[in-house]
Design an enzyme around this catalytic site. Structure first.
Site, PDB file in Angstrom:
ATOM      1  N   TYR A   1     -36.045  39.731  33.796  1.00 30.82           N
ATOM      2  CA  TYR A   1     -35.830  40.473  32.539  1.00 30.82           C
ATOM      3  C   TYR A   1     -35.293  39.542  31.452  1.00 30.82           C
ATOM      4  CZ  TYR A   1     -33.215  43.117  29.044  1.00 30.82           C
ATOM      5  OH  TYR A   1     -32.702  43.576  27.855  1.00 30.82           O
TER       6      TYR A   1
ATOM      7  N   THR B   1     -30.834  40.673  23.702  1.00 41.11           N
ATOM      8  CA  THR B   1     -29.723  40.921  24.625  1.00 41.11           C
ATOM      9  C   THR B   1     -28.837  39.689  24.797  1.00 41.11           C
ATOM     10  OG1 THR B   1     -29.280  41.357  26.968  1.00 41.11           O
ATOM     11  CG2 THR B   1     -31.377  40.355  26.477  1.00 41.11           C
ATOM     12  N   ASP B   2     -27.582  39.930  25.168  1.00 45.76           N
ATOM     13  CA  ASP B   2     -26.681  38.810  25.483  1.00 45.76           C
ATOM     14  C   ASP B   2     -27.065  38.137  26.800  1.00 45.76           C
ATOM     15  OD1 ASP B   2     -25.868  40.834  27.237  1.00 45.76           O
ATOM     16  OD2 ASP B   2     -23.736  40.708  26.750  1.00 45.76           O
ATOM     17  N   GLU B   3     -27.912  38.810  27.612  1.00 42.60           N
ATOM     18  CA  GLU B   3     -28.250  38.252  28.938  1.00 42.60           C
ATOM     19  C   GLU B   3     -29.037  36.947  28.839  1.00 42.60           C
ATOM     20  OE1 GLU B   3     -29.614  40.874  31.980  1.00 42.60           O
ATOM     21  OE2 GLU B   3     -28.273  42.466  31.350  1.00 42.60           O
TER      22      GLU B   3
ATOM     23  N   LYS C   1     -36.972  38.278  27.894  1.00 40.34           N
ATOM     24  CA  LYS C   1     -36.374  38.499  26.576  1.00 40.34           C
ATOM     25  C   LYS C   1     -36.147  37.150  25.873  1.00 40.34           C
ATOM     26  CE  LYS C   1     -35.163  41.834  24.841  1.00 40.34           C
ATOM     27  NZ  LYS C   1     -35.884  42.803  23.965  1.00 40.34           N
TER      28      LYS C   1
HETATM   29  P1  NAD Z   1     -35.304  51.632  27.120  1.00 43.69           P
HETATM   30  O1  NAD Z   1     -35.899  51.129  28.376  1.00 43.69           O
HETATM   31  O2  NAD Z   1     -34.447  52.849  27.142  1.00 43.69           O
HETATM   32  O3  NAD Z   1     -36.471  51.933  26.066  1.00 43.69           O
HETATM   33  C1  NAD Z   1     -37.571  51.088  25.895  1.00 43.69           C
HETATM   34  C2  NAD Z   1     -38.628  51.858  25.113  1.00 43.69           C
HETATM   35  O4  NAD Z   1     -39.751  50.983  24.892  1.00 43.69           O
HETATM   36  C3  NAD Z   1     -39.179  53.075  25.880  1.00 43.69           C
HETATM   37  O5  NAD Z   1     -39.229  54.192  25.027  1.00 43.69           O
HETATM   38  C4  NAD Z   1     -40.568  52.640  26.301  1.00 43.69           C
HETATM   39  O6  NAD Z   1     -41.499  53.722  26.402  1.00 43.69           O
HETATM   40  C5  NAD Z   1     -40.946  51.680  25.181  1.00 43.69           C
HETATM   41  N1  NAD Z   1     -41.965  50.680  25.584  1.00 43.69           N
HETATM   42  C6  NAD Z   1     -42.000  49.944  26.720  1.00 43.69           C
HETATM   43  N2  NAD Z   1     -43.094  49.151  26.730  1.00 43.69           N
HETATM   44  C7  NAD Z   1     -43.733  49.379  25.542  1.00 43.69           C
HETATM   45  C8  NAD Z   1     -44.907  48.833  24.956  1.00 43.69           C
HETATM   46  N3  NAD Z   1     -45.649  47.917  25.573  1.00 43.69           N
HETATM   47  N4  NAD Z   1     -45.277  49.289  23.731  1.00 43.69           N
HETATM   48  C9  NAD Z   1     -44.556  50.243  23.096  1.00 43.69           C
HETATM   49  N5  NAD Z   1     -43.447  50.796  23.619  1.00 43.69           N
HETATM   50  C10 NAD Z   1     -43.033  50.360  24.821  1.00 43.69           C
HETATM   51  O7  NAD Z   1     -34.540  50.403  26.489  1.00 43.69           O
HETATM   52  P2  NAD Z   1     -33.184  50.364  25.641  1.00 43.69           P
HETATM   53  O8  NAD Z   1     -32.035  50.297  26.544  1.00 43.69           O
HETATM   54  O9  NAD Z   1     -33.238  51.390  24.584  1.00 43.69           O
HETATM   55  O10 NAD Z   1     -33.341  48.914  24.980  1.00 43.69           O
HETATM   56  C11 NAD Z   1     -34.043  48.745  23.751  1.00 43.69           C
HETATM   57  C12 NAD Z   1     -34.073  47.278  23.398  1.00 43.69           C
HETATM   58  O11 NAD Z   1     -32.749  46.796  23.274  1.00 43.69           O
HETATM   59  C13 NAD Z   1     -34.740  46.407  24.456  1.00 43.69           C
HETATM   60  O12 NAD Z   1     -35.489  45.414  23.810  1.00 43.69           O
HETATM   61  C14 NAD Z   1     -33.584  45.793  25.233  1.00 43.69           C
HETATM   62  O13 NAD Z   1     -33.942  44.542  25.740  1.00 43.69           O
HETATM   63  C15 NAD Z   1     -32.551  45.677  24.141  1.00 43.69           C
HETATM   64  N6  NAD Z   1     -31.146  45.759  24.578  1.00 43.69           N
HETATM   65  C16 NAD Z   1     -30.719  46.775  25.389  1.00 43.69           C
HETATM   66  C17 NAD Z   1     -29.374  46.855  25.744  1.00 43.69           C
HETATM   67  C18 NAD Z   1     -28.841  47.961  26.607  1.00 43.69           C
HETATM   68  O14 NAD Z   1     -27.679  47.896  27.024  1.00 43.69           O
HETATM   69  N7  NAD Z   1     -29.586  49.002  26.902  1.00 43.69           N
HETATM   70  C19 NAD Z   1     -28.478  45.880  25.271  1.00 43.69           C
HETATM   71  C20 NAD Z   1     -28.948  44.839  24.465  1.00 43.69           C
HETATM   72  C21 NAD Z   1     -30.286  44.800  24.112  1.00 43.69           C
HETATM   73  O1  DAU Z   2     -26.148  42.929  28.590  1.00 44.35           O
HETATM   74  C1  DAU Z   2     -27.152  43.689  27.961  1.00 44.35           C
HETATM   75  C2  DAU Z   2     -28.066  44.279  29.006  1.00 44.35           C
HETATM   76  O2  DAU Z   2     -27.334  45.323  29.630  1.00 44.35           O
HETATM   77  C3  DAU Z   2     -29.381  44.809  28.449  1.00 44.35           C
HETATM   78  O3  DAU Z   2     -30.123  43.737  27.937  1.00 44.35           O
HETATM   79  C4  DAU Z   2     -30.197  45.510  29.543  1.00 44.35           C
HETATM   80  O4  DAU Z   2     -31.363  46.087  28.986  1.00 44.35           O
HETATM   81  C5  DAU Z   2     -29.334  46.599  30.140  1.00 44.35           C
HETATM   82  O5  DAU Z   2     -30.027  47.207  31.219  1.00 44.35           O
HETATM   83  C6  DAU Z   2     -28.014  46.018  30.641  1.00 44.35           C
HETATM   84  O6  DAU Z   2     -28.236  45.150  31.777  1.00 44.35           O
HETATM   85  P1  DAU Z   2     -27.253  45.190  33.047  1.00 44.35           P
HETATM   86  O7  DAU Z   2     -27.958  44.631  34.215  1.00 44.35           O
HETATM   87  O8  DAU Z   2     -25.927  44.614  32.700  1.00 44.35           O
HETATM   88  O9  DAU Z   2     -27.083  46.803  33.152  1.00 44.35           O
HETATM   89  P2  DAU Z   2     -27.024  47.794  34.398  1.00 44.35           P
HETATM   90  O10 DAU Z   2     -26.592  49.117  33.854  1.00 44.35           O
HETATM   91  O11 DAU Z   2     -28.258  47.754  35.214  1.00 44.35           O
HETATM   92  O12 DAU Z   2     -25.845  47.195  35.269  1.00 44.35           O
HETATM   93  C7  DAU Z   2     -24.542  46.998  34.721  1.00 44.35           C
HETATM   94  C8  DAU Z   2     -23.696  46.359  35.810  1.00 44.35           C
HETATM   95  O13 DAU Z   2     -23.493  47.329  36.855  1.00 44.35           O
HETATM   96  C9  DAU Z   2     -24.345  45.165  36.476  1.00 44.35           C
HETATM   97  O14 DAU Z   2     -23.341  44.207  36.786  1.00 44.35           O
HETATM   98  C10 DAU Z   2     -24.938  45.723  37.768  1.00 44.35           C
HETATM   99  C11 DAU Z   2     -23.994  46.852  38.111  1.00 44.35           C
HETATM  100  N1  DAU Z   2     -24.612  48.011  38.798  1.00 44.35           N
HETATM  101  C12 DAU Z   2     -25.727  48.575  38.252  1.00 44.35           C
HETATM  102  C13 DAU Z   2     -26.337  49.644  38.855  1.00 44.35           C
HETATM  103  C14 DAU Z   2     -27.582  50.259  38.249  1.00 44.35           C
HETATM  104  C15 DAU Z   2     -24.052  48.519  39.967  1.00 44.35           C
HETATM  105  O15 DAU Z   2     -23.012  48.035  40.450  1.00 44.35           O
HETATM  106  N2  DAU Z   2     -24.648  49.580  40.565  1.00 44.35           N
HETATM  107  C16 DAU Z   2     -25.783  50.162  40.069  1.00 44.35           C
HETATM  108  O16 DAU Z   2     -26.310  51.124  40.706  1.00 44.35           O
END
Ligand code: NAD
Ligand code: DAU
Length: 355
Positions: free
Chosen positions: A160, A134-136, A164
């Site tokens: 989180y 992630t970019d975070e 990561k």
């Molecule tokens: P998600 O939470 O939707 O899915 C995570 C999956 O991992 C789930 O299916 C869960 O059951 C599985 N899991 C959790 N713990 C596990 C374990 N111990 N063993 C096997 N499986 C397990 O997450 P996502 O949003 O699809 O993100 C996927 C990856 O991409 C993550 O590593 C996250 O950090 C990264 N990522 C997400 C975003 C985003 O915006 N969602 C952006 C950048 C990077």
């Molecule tokens: O940047 C990549 C990341 O983006 C991934 O690594 C994470 O897995 C993914 O969850 C996401 O993280 P964020 O914290 O940015 O996503 P989230 O959707 O939780 O929140 C996006 C923005 O919106 C953040 O600034 C918080 C705000 N927010 C979120 C929720 C859930 C609100 O204002 N209200 C809300 O109820």
């Protein structure tokens, strides 16, 4: 490239979109997923009966299971999506983040290394361990700061992002110390079909359709970079096929938006696409609530390396991607009902009541 890929976390949001894409490219998938609250087999429904999608429920930290899957299926790559992924949950309860994201990734690396060492030279040269991050990990930017590059120092601010970052460091170390051909990607906020509705986009659109408040944290001016999930999956496929071991690639949409702008755009699209909800104008549901502790102010991603070296660029515009996303949630009521289980309701009550 073709062959068998061991995908971890392939029942989650991005992982399932990646698995569906890889099956359409005819690669065999072994999908290892623990099925936590975020994993959902309905995400993979269209692969029911597909002999080249092997689903295994299990933990990336289960060394014996990972070893057996590697031996039995002889993958050409491991793509690691498995993680605890929600920042707010990491604030409430960080332990599972340390366990899966750091310890789990360590166990996966150890088994991948042992497997890779046993491969004949030619297959070993082609093997890749792709770690999806992630970019975070780069921390928070000020309004005038340049976007994160692959050389920006890590400064994670939430449990989180710290977990990561820890996993990224381990992955990098296994390349530098042992030569395991690892690649790391650091991507911005994804949106699209199959995202669990604890995250901003699906939470807001589903709440709006039900006439519930739309809880915007703080002043709503925190900025994220947004990328449609298919674009992310295409970038990951390219990085797997053509990226250099030991490298990191940033992935993003060149689409910085303040949260309030996202929520207002969702509401405007719903006014057009779902006037029958009875809650238009949906924007009247917006409610400002107490901020997230340690809330990062701004993320922005410089994607020039992946553009220059691999020729990738996001294709979906924000408006069309958001429109497709809303359409998917409107058309997939069975999926929506299935995820709104008791545990989801409990989370929403804990996270938002009286906030
Ligand atoms: P998600 O939470 O939707 O899915 C995570 C999956 O991992 C789930 O299916 C869960 O059951 C599985 N899991 C959790 N713990 C596990 C374990 N111990 N063993 C096997 N499986 C397990 O997450 P996502 O949003 O699809 O993100 C996927 C990856 O991409 C993550 O590593 C996250 O950090 C990264 N990522 C997400 C975003 C985003 O915006 N969602 C952006 C950048 C990077
Ligand atoms: O940047 C990549 C990341 O983006 C991934 O690594 C994470 O897995 C993914 O969850 C996401 O993280 P964020 O914290 O940015 O996503 P989230 O959707 O939780 O929140 C996006 C923005 O919106 C953040 O600034 C918080 C705000 N927010 C979120 C929720 C859930 C609100 O204002 N209200 C809300 O109820």
């Amino acid at each position: 490239m073709s062959g068998t890929i061991l995908v971890t976390g392939g029942a989650g949001f991005i992982g399932s979109n990646f698995v569906l894409r890889q099956r359409s490219c005819k690669n065999r998938i072994v999908n290892l997923d623990l099925l936590t609250y975020a994993g959902n087999l309905l995400n993979l429904q269209e692969l029911n009966g597909d002999p080249d999608h092997v689903f295994v429920q299990g933990d990336i930290g289960d060394r014996a299971l990972v070893r057996k899957l590697l031996e039995d299926y002889q993958p050409v790559a491991v793509v690691n999506f498995a993680a605890e992924s929600h920042v707010d949950r990491s604030i409430e309860s960080p332990e599972s983040f340390i366990q899966t994201n750091i310890v789990g990734t360590f166990h996966l690396l150890e088994e991948a290394l042992a497997y890779w060492k046993r491969l004949p030279a030619e297959r070993g040269d082609r093997f890749r361990f792709l770690h999806v991050s992630t970019d975070e990990v780069y921390g928070s930017l000020g309004p005038a700061d340049p976007a994160f590059t692959e050389n920006t120092p890590y400064r994670p601010n939430s449990p989180y992002s710290a977990s990561k970052a820890g996993s990224d460091h381990l992955v990098r170390a296994y390349y530098h110390t042992f030569g395991l051909p690892t690649i790391i990607t650091n991507c911005s906020n994804n949106y699209g079909p199959r995202q669990f509705p604890e995250k901003l986009t699906p939470l807001m659109l589903l709440n709006a359709l039900e006439g519930k408040p739309l809880p915007v944290y703080g002043d709503g001016l925190n900025i994220r970079d947004w990328l449609y999930v298919d674009d992310h999956c295409e970038a990951l496929s390219l990085v797997w096929e053509r990226g250099n071991p030991g490298e990191t690639y940033n992935i993003g949409g060149c689409c910085e938006k303040a949260n309030i702008e996202i929520v207002e755009t969702i509401c405007a699209l719903l006014d057009e696409m779902a006037p029958e909800s009875g809650y238009a104008p949906h924007g009247s549901l917006i409610t400002y609530v107490k901020d997230r502790p340690g809330h990062d102010r701004r993320y922005a991603v410089d994607c020039s390396r992946i553009e220059r070296e691999l020729g990738w660029r996001a294709k979906e515009s924000f408006e069309s991607g958001l429109g497709k996303t809303i359409r998917w949630y409107i058309d997939n009521r069975e999926w929506v009902e299935s995820v709104k289980s008791g545990s989801y309701r409990d989370w929403m009550v804990r996270q938002y009541t009286g906030r």
